[in-house]
Enzyme design. Structure first.
Site, mmCIF file in Angstrom:
data_model
loop_
_atom_site.group_PDB
_atom_site.id
_atom_site.type_symbol
_atom_site.label_atom_id
_atom_site.label_comp_id
_atom_site.label_asym_id
_atom_site.label_seq_id
_atom_site.Cartn_x
_atom_site.Cartn_y
_atom_site.Cartn_z
ATOM 1 N N LYS A 42 0.854 -1.187 0.000
ATOM 2 C CA LYS A 42 0.000 0.000 0.000
ATOM 3 C C LYS A 42 0.884 1.229 0.000
ATOM 4 O O LYS A 42 1.824 1.319 0.783
ATOM 5 C CB LYS A 42 -0.923 0.015 1.215
ATOM 6 C CG LYS A 42 -1.859 1.204 1.242
ATOM 7 C CD LYS A 42 -2.972 1.110 2.266
ATOM 8 C CE LYS A 42 -2.482 1.001 3.666
ATOM 9 N NZ LYS A 42 -3.528 1.074 4.668
ATOM 10 N N CYS A 60 -7.603 11.591 1.195
ATOM 11 C CA CYS A 60 -7.928 10.536 0.227
ATOM 12 C C CYS A 60 -7.127 10.712 -1.061
ATOM 13 O O CYS A 60 -6.984 11.821 -1.564
ATOM 14 C CB CYS A 60 -9.422 10.593 -0.079
ATOM 15 S SG CYS A 60 -9.940 9.432 -1.353
ATOM 16 N N CYS A 71 -9.764 11.032 4.076
ATOM 17 C CA CYS A 71 -9.798 9.582 3.877
ATOM 18 C C CYS A 71 -10.758 8.940 4.872
ATOM 19 O O CYS A 71 -10.780 9.297 6.045
ATOM 20 C CB CYS A 71 -8.391 9.014 4.082
ATOM 21 S SG CYS A 71 -8.318 7.222 3.974
ATOM 22 N N HIS A 75 -10.214 3.139 0.352
ATOM 23 C CA HIS A 75 -9.159 2.576 -0.498
ATOM 24 C C HIS A 75 -8.987 1.077 -0.253
ATOM 25 O O HIS A 75 -8.558 0.363 -1.152
ATOM 26 C CB HIS A 75 -7.835 3.311 -0.272
ATOM 27 C CG HIS A 75 -7.344 3.269 1.130
ATOM 28 N ND1 HIS A 75 -7.712 4.216 2.069
ATOM 29 C CD2 HIS A 75 -6.538 2.390 1.763
ATOM 30 C CE1 HIS A 75 -7.141 3.924 3.216
ATOM 31 N NE2 HIS A 75 -6.418 2.814 3.060
#
Length: 94
Positions: A42, A60, A71, A75
């Site tokens: 990630k 985000c 965020c 995701h």
């Protein structure tokens, strides 16, 4: 088809607006990170900033957050669906 509406009170038009049909937004399940740090599970980058009100703020980068620009963890679902590895941008107070 758009329609114009006036709000009438005492014989006077107070305001008018045009009502437009809502547009449908389609989110495609495709990777948005084609080649940056693809060897990492990630991609999360941190930036240290001296003048922040909170000690940590996550922004985000997947464009899927319900609280955009902040965020909300969307995701994770996006990455599972697409095989992508996008994560948030973290702003840290110094």
């Amino acid at each position: 088809m758009a329609s114009t509406t006036s709000i009438i009170q005492g014989g006077f038009a107070l305001s008018s607006f045009t009502a437009r049909p809502r547009r449908m937004v389609v989110v495609r399940a495709e990777a948005i990170n084609p080649d940056i740090k693809k060897d990492e599970p990630k991609v999360v980058d941190s930036v240290v900033v001296t003048e922040l009100s909170k000690p940590l703020t996550a922004y985000c980068r997947c464009w899927r957050s319900g609280t955009f620009p902040l965020c909300d963890g969307s995701h994770v679902k996006h990455n599972k669906a697409t095989g992508d590895n996008v994560g948030p941008l973290l702003l840290k107070k110094q």
